[in-house]
Design a protein around this motif. Structure first.
Motif, mmCIF file in Angstrom:
data_model
loop_
_atom_site.group_PDB
_atom_site.id
_atom_site.type_symbol
_atom_site.label_atom_id
_atom_site.label_comp_id
_atom_site.label_asym_id
_atom_site.label_seq_id
_atom_site.Cartn_x
_atom_site.Cartn_y
_atom_site.Cartn_z
ATOM 1 N N GLN A 34 14.485 16.452 84.689
ATOM 2 C CA GLN A 34 14.873 16.330 86.088
ATOM 3 C C GLN A 34 15.003 17.694 86.766
ATOM 4 O OE1 GLN A 34 18.500 13.895 85.323
ATOM 5 N NE2 GLN A 34 17.700 12.647 86.964
ATOM 6 N N GLN A 38 15.762 17.454 90.782
ATOM 7 C CA GLN A 38 17.153 17.044 90.773
ATOM 8 C C GLN A 38 17.688 16.747 92.171
ATOM 9 O OE1 GLN A 38 19.939 20.178 89.655
ATOM 10 N NE2 GLN A 38 18.285 21.684 89.810
ATOM 11 N N ALA A 125 14.675 0.052 84.599
ATOM 12 C CA ALA A 125 15.429 1.269 84.903
ATOM 13 C C ALA A 125 16.241 1.724 83.695
ATOM 14 C CB ALA A 125 16.340 1.034 86.104
ATOM 15 N N ALA A 129 15.329 5.195 81.400
ATOM 16 C CA ALA A 129 16.364 6.213 81.220
ATOM 17 C C ALA A 129 16.682 6.416 79.742
ATOM 18 C CB ALA A 129 17.624 5.825 81.990
ATOM 19 N N THR A 147 25.871 13.287 85.374
ATOM 20 C CA THR A 147 24.483 13.686 85.611
ATOM 21 C C THR A 147 24.018 13.219 86.990
ATOM 22 O OG1 THR A 147 23.465 11.648 84.793
ATOM 23 C CG2 THR A 147 24.077 13.310 83.144
ATOM 24 N N ASN A 148 22.775 13.542 87.289
ATOM 25 C CA ASN A 148 22.173 13.115 88.542
ATOM 26 C C ASN A 148 22.157 11.598 88.669
ATOM 27 O OD1 ASN A 148 20.728 13.740 91.021
ATOM 28 N ND2 ASN A 148 18.952 12.816 90.034
ATOM 29 N N TYR A 149 22.016 10.901 87.545
ATOM 30 C CA TYR A 149 22.044 9.438 87.569
ATOM 31 C C TYR A 149 23.392 8.929 88.088
ATOM 32 C CZ TYR A 149 17.718 9.197 84.822
ATOM 33 O OH TYR A 149 16.415 9.293 84.394
ATOM 34 N N HIS A 150 24.465 9.555 87.637
ATOM 35 C CA HIS A 150 25.806 9.154 88.067
ATOM 36 C C HIS A 150 25.997 9.436 89.556
ATOM 37 C CE1 HIS A 150 26.061 9.746 83.697
ATOM 38 N NE2 HIS A 150 26.993 8.811 83.713
ATOM 39 N N LEU A 153 24.163 6.911 91.754
ATOM 40 C CA LEU A 153 24.882 5.639 91.773
ATOM 41 C C LEU A 153 26.109 5.725 92.678
ATOM 42 C CD1 LEU A 153 25.458 2.785 90.848
ATOM 43 C CD2 LEU A 153 26.386 3.711 88.700
ATOM 44 N N VAL A 354 23.891 7.119 80.486
ATOM 45 C CA VAL A 354 22.856 7.303 81.508
ATOM 46 C C VAL A 354 22.032 6.036 81.757
ATOM 47 C CG1 VAL A 354 20.655 8.485 81.936
ATOM 48 C CG2 VAL A 354 22.695 9.806 81.388
ATOM 49 N N ALA A 358 21.664 4.224 85.389
ATOM 50 C CA ALA A 358 20.343 4.025 85.987
ATOM 51 C C ALA A 358 20.126 2.561 86.346
ATOM 52 C CB ALA A 358 19.261 4.504 85.031
ATOM 53 N N HIS A 361 22.285 1.593 89.373
ATOM 54 C CA HIS A 361 21.715 2.092 90.625
ATOM 55 C C HIS A 361 20.570 1.190 91.084
ATOM 56 C CE1 HIS A 361 19.013 4.914 92.948
ATOM 57 N NE2 HIS A 361 20.114 4.874 93.669
#
Length: 476
Positions: A34, A38, A125, A129, A147-150, A153, A354, A358, A361
């Protein structure tokens, strides 16, 4: 007036934490593939959605159990779950080799209100991930688990709830615990001495039927001697008004479930919003059963009643209508910073994996775009009401049968007829109010509801309504 007061108290609490060097910050981790994207949000058009019920949706309401398990349930024999696994660690021979040892059941006791747990977009998804990152960094969000996933969301949930920000928690239970404990910490932080005086404490007004996670969170705050608890009769606004009027404490909080999990009734949101204007309290709701189900875009009960601006903190879960796992707190940025600094159940928990973040989201996007699912579940509510001629207000239908034995007997009769409806017993509900808790889903069909109503009519007197509109009398 109330917003300025609470904003001032939160700001003062944050300043105190900063002076004590106790202010905690999230520590975002950039996952390997990412690094170049990002700051790029995914295109929602990449998430596949569908126009109506699909074959895979049925797996969220159709389950199978072994004959051995079926026998245990019928005779109320305790199970440790090992009857479905052989001693050598493989599948049970009966289950593995003889399909006829399974009994299919139609699930009317889950919380997957929109049937999203089996949605292919959400599954993809999670799978992608997991393939890319495994479970992701394992640690709390304050160390290495964020992380970016969090963040994606959290942002999507804040938008859904029309709040400034959002804090992701491991579960809905931990989200409520963290919020209640944080409320109590304000009194401790702002007290003139080590122990808050009575007028420095936070007064929490809680509905008598609030969820256990709210109750346990308040109890933990009480042990810190920082809050004073006032329990008002269930949805009784006259009682709440009287308690608020007689309370001389400045820092007042009202907390309630928005849609009650056992009775299926809504909190009187409009009246609560009016009382908020009158008494200047902080308004906190647990929207676990309303999120994605209520409101035009699935914003929840406050969205349904057009009072989102009156709700200061909205707590929710991703394990019900989202069909995933986790909890969240939608609030202002100040509240988020305070909760992540003082909410022990958030601070000392490992972050959501993660793949789960994902998939959740993706579920937010699918739930918003597949509007037919909300129409479907509310159509099932109308159909159940038409078939039984009783008044219900939500997909949660509470059928009180009285004693524990009557509830178990009713559940067994439904089991024999191919329906999974669990008997709810103490301590979940009070003695002599044992019940069947029926829940409807967008994945149910009109025919499913008709079959259930037909079987229920054999031992439930639909016409003999009890005091509550969703509470019925038993023929047992």
């Amino acid at each position: 007036m109330e917003e300025r007061a609470w904003d001032k108290w939160v700001e003062e609490a944050l300043s105190k934490l900063e002076s004590l060097k106790l202010l905690r910050s999230l520590r975002p981790i950039c996952l390997p593939n990412q690094q170049r994207q990002q700051n790029t949000e995914p295109n929602e058009e990449d998430y596949e959605v569908f126009d109506g019920l699909q074959p895979w949706d049925r797996s969220s309401v159709e389950v199978s159990i072994s004959k051995r398990t079926f026998h245990k349930w019928l005779h109320d024999i305790p199970s440790t779950g090992d009857e479905i696994v052989s001693r050598d660690g493989g599948a049970d021979d009966e289950l593995d080799n003889c399909k006829q040892t399974f009994k299919k059941l139609l699930l009317f006791s889950g919380n997957d209100y929109l049937g999203l747990s089996s949605h292919p977009t959400i599954r993809k998804a999670a799978a992608k991930a997991a393939q890319d990152h495994g479970m992701g960094p394992r640690g709390s969000a304050l160390i290495c688990g964020y992380t970016n996933y969090h963040r994606l969301l959290e942002s999507s949930l804040a938008t859904l709830k029309k709040k400034e920000d959002c804090l992701l928690c491991p579960t809905g239970f931990s989200a409520n615990m963290a919020t209640m404990v944080t409320l109590g910490s304000i009194a401790s932080l702002l007290a003139a001495s080590d122990k808050p005086l009575n007028d420095e404490k936070v007064a929490i007004f809680s509905d008598a039927l609030n969820h256990a996670s709210i109750i346990d969170g308040i109890r933990l705050a009480e042990r810190q001697r920082s809050v004073e608890l006032f329990v008002y009769r269930h949805c009784d606004m006259s009682h709440l008004n009287a308690l608020l009027s007689s309370c001389k404490m400045k820092k007042k909080v009202v907390v309630t479930d928005s849609l009650f999990s056992m009775d299926g009734d809504f909190a009187p949101m409009i009246e609560l919003a009016e009382l908020r204007k009158k008494h200047n309290f902080l308004f906190v709701i647990d929207d676990a059963h309303g999120t994605f189900v209520c409101g035009k875009n699935g914003g929840g009960v406050a969205d349904e009643f057009n009072c989102e601006r009156d709700v200061d903190i909205c707590i929710g879960t991703l394990s019900k209508a989202a069909g995933c796992h986790g909890g969240f707190i939608a609030c202002s940025k100040r509240w988020k910073q305070l909760i992540q600094s003082r909410g022990r159940s958030f601070i000392f928990s490992t972050s959501t994996p993660v793949p789960v973040a994902a998939s959740a989201h993706a579920a937010v996007i699918v739930a918003r775009r597949e509007t037919w699912r909300r129409r479907a579940i509310w159509n099932r509510v109308k159909e159940f009401q038409a078939l039984t001629r009783i008044s219900i207000s939500s997909p949660i239908i509470s059928i009180v049968v009285g004693s524990e034995e009557k509830a178990l007997q009713a559940s067994r009769q439904l089991l024999k007829s191919g329906f999974h409806v669990t008997a709810i017993r103490p301590p979940t509900v009070p003695s002599n109010s044992c019940r069947l808790r029926v829940t409807l889903s967008a994945a149910h069909t009109a025919d499913d509801v008709k079959k259930l109503a037909t079987v229920l009519s054999r031992f439930i007197n639909f016409q003999d309504n009890c005091d509550r509109s969703s509470t019925l009398c038993s023929k047992l």
